[in-house]
Design a protein around this motif. Sequence first.
Motif, short mmCIF file in Angstrom:
data_model
loop_
_atom_site.label_atom_id
_atom_site.label_comp_id
_atom_site.label_asym_id
_atom_site.label_seq_id
_atom_site.Cartn_x
_atom_site.Cartn_y
_atom_site.Cartn_z
N PRO A 152 0.81 -1.23 0.00
CA PRO A 152 0.00 0.00 0.00
C PRO A 152 0.84 1.27 0.00
N ALA A 153 2.09 1.19 0.46
CA ALA A 153 2.95 2.37 0.46
C ALA A 153 3.21 2.89 -0.95
N ASN A 154 3.06 2.04 -1.97
CA ASN A 154 3.25 2.46 -3.35
C ASN A 154 1.98 3.00 -3.99
N PHE A 155 0.87 2.96 -3.25
CA PHE A 155 -0.41 3.36 -3.83
C PHE A 155 -1.15 4.33 -2.91
N THR A 156 -0.40 5.16 -2.18
CA THR A 156 -1.03 6.06 -1.22
C THR A 156 -1.80 7.18 -1.87
N ARG A 157 -1.47 7.52 -3.11
CA ARG A 157 -2.12 8.63 -3.79
C ARG A 157 -3.17 8.08 -4.76
N PHE A 158 -4.42 8.34 -4.47
CA PHE A 158 -5.48 7.84 -5.34
C PHE A 158 -6.68 8.78 -5.29
N VAL A 159 -7.46 8.73 -6.37
CA VAL A 159 -8.67 9.55 -6.49
C VAL A 159 -9.80 8.64 -6.95
N PRO A 160 -10.92 8.60 -6.23
CA PRO A 160 -12.06 7.80 -6.70
C PRO A 160 -12.64 8.36 -7.99
N VAL A 161 -13.07 7.46 -8.86
CA VAL A 161 -13.79 7.82 -10.08
C VAL A 161 -15.26 7.50 -9.83
N LEU A 162 -16.14 8.47 -9.97
CA LEU A 162 -17.54 8.31 -9.57
C LEU A 162 -18.47 8.22 -10.77
N ASP A 163 -19.59 7.49 -10.55
CA ASP A 163 -20.65 7.48 -11.56
C ASP A 163 -21.66 8.59 -11.25
N ALA A 164 -22.74 8.63 -12.00
CA ALA A 164 -23.72 9.71 -11.84
C ALA A 164 -24.39 9.69 -10.47
N ASN A 165 -24.35 8.55 -9.79
CA ASN A 165 -24.96 8.43 -8.47
C ASN A 165 -23.95 8.66 -7.34
N GLY A 166 -22.74 9.05 -7.70
CA GLY A 166 -21.74 9.31 -6.68
C GLY A 166 -21.07 8.06 -6.13
N LYS A 167 -21.24 6.94 -6.80
CA LYS A 167 -20.61 5.69 -6.38
C LYS A 167 -19.26 5.52 -7.09
N VAL A 168 -18.33 4.88 -6.41
CA VAL A 168 -16.99 4.70 -6.95
C VAL A 168 -17.00 3.56 -7.97
N THR A 169 -16.58 3.88 -9.19
CA THR A 169 -16.49 2.87 -10.26
C THR A 169 -15.06 2.41 -10.48
N ALA A 170 -14.10 3.17 -9.97
CA ALA A 170 -12.68 2.82 -10.12
C ALA A 170 -11.89 3.72 -9.19
N LEU A 171 -10.63 3.37 -8.97
CA LEU A 171 -9.69 4.24 -8.28
C LEU A 171 -8.60 4.62 -9.27
N ARG A 172 -8.32 5.90 -9.33
CA ARG A 172 -7.24 6.39 -10.19
C ARG A 172 -5.99 6.58 -9.31
N PHE A 173 -5.04 5.68 -9.44
CA PHE A 173 -3.81 5.77 -8.66
C PHE A 173 -2.84 6.70 -9.37
#
Length: 297
Positions: free
Chosen positions: A231-252
């Motif tokens: 996890p130390a190599n993936f500390t920076r991430f941004v959720p990718v959301l759908d129209a309902n505000g749910k996470v469809t992916a993580l952008r590392f």
Amino acid sequence: MGRAVWAGHKPLNATLLVALALGLGACRKEAEAPSQPSAAAQQASPQPMEEGAPATVDQPAVPELKDTFESSASYIFGVSYAPGINQYPGLARHVWNYVQAARKDTEVAAGDGPQAGAGNAPHELSLTFSQVIKTPDLVVIAADGNRYTGGAHGEPLVERYVWLPKQDRLLDAASLIPDAAGWQAVSAAARESLRTAVSLRADAESLPPEQREQMVRQAGKMIDEGTEPDPANFTRFVPVLDANGKVTALRFVFPPYQVGPYAEGTQQVEVPAAVLLPHVAPDYRGLFTGGAPAVAN
């Protein structure tokens, strides 16, 4: 398959990429200096005090975050904050800690560096904190900037903060995916995406077979080192959301030097929820599309 994105940089000439890759070892020491604390490390920072509580030595009060610009003959400091960040005191503390650490490192370097005399460029620290996402469940702040303390170029500063307003806490990678199998899956997806992008660039260059092989091999080594299943190599991430505000992916997000040379800039890979969900901690599954909310005990 994940998707690799290069932000704001043109594709490199393949010969230059190989040369940069061969010299990465020396550059990486600079990038891995403890001057850029990770989001996971900041999670260990003291939590904000209740309003009106007296400040202590261990828990100083966080001032209101305001855009700041200062300059002198040897030092330039500028930082801008996302509007509304002060309404989340806990998040503001993490951001404030990051700025103070980066500023201290830059001031120390400015004090030690040969800045006297005409023609010497001043040391510089510039940071911008922008709001990427704001929903009832998630507030995401992106920090991007640069620190120059001498040399051919500055040191990019890259950080991401995923704040959970309802829980009043920062969501870090290790808490989101708590098992080793999950990081094996994330690592495999990230490597596949990054390696595929390298192969496509090599094909576009129409390289001779030996040069292509060298390019792919050197790039692959850097990718593998920067995406070890930790996890130390993936500390920076941004959720990718759908129209309902749910996470469809993580952008590392990978800063320069982590999975490629400086000239390639910040790189990003999206890992879909289908890969992540089997490994997401129960408390956070409800944030994802297709993830059932956690059942209260």
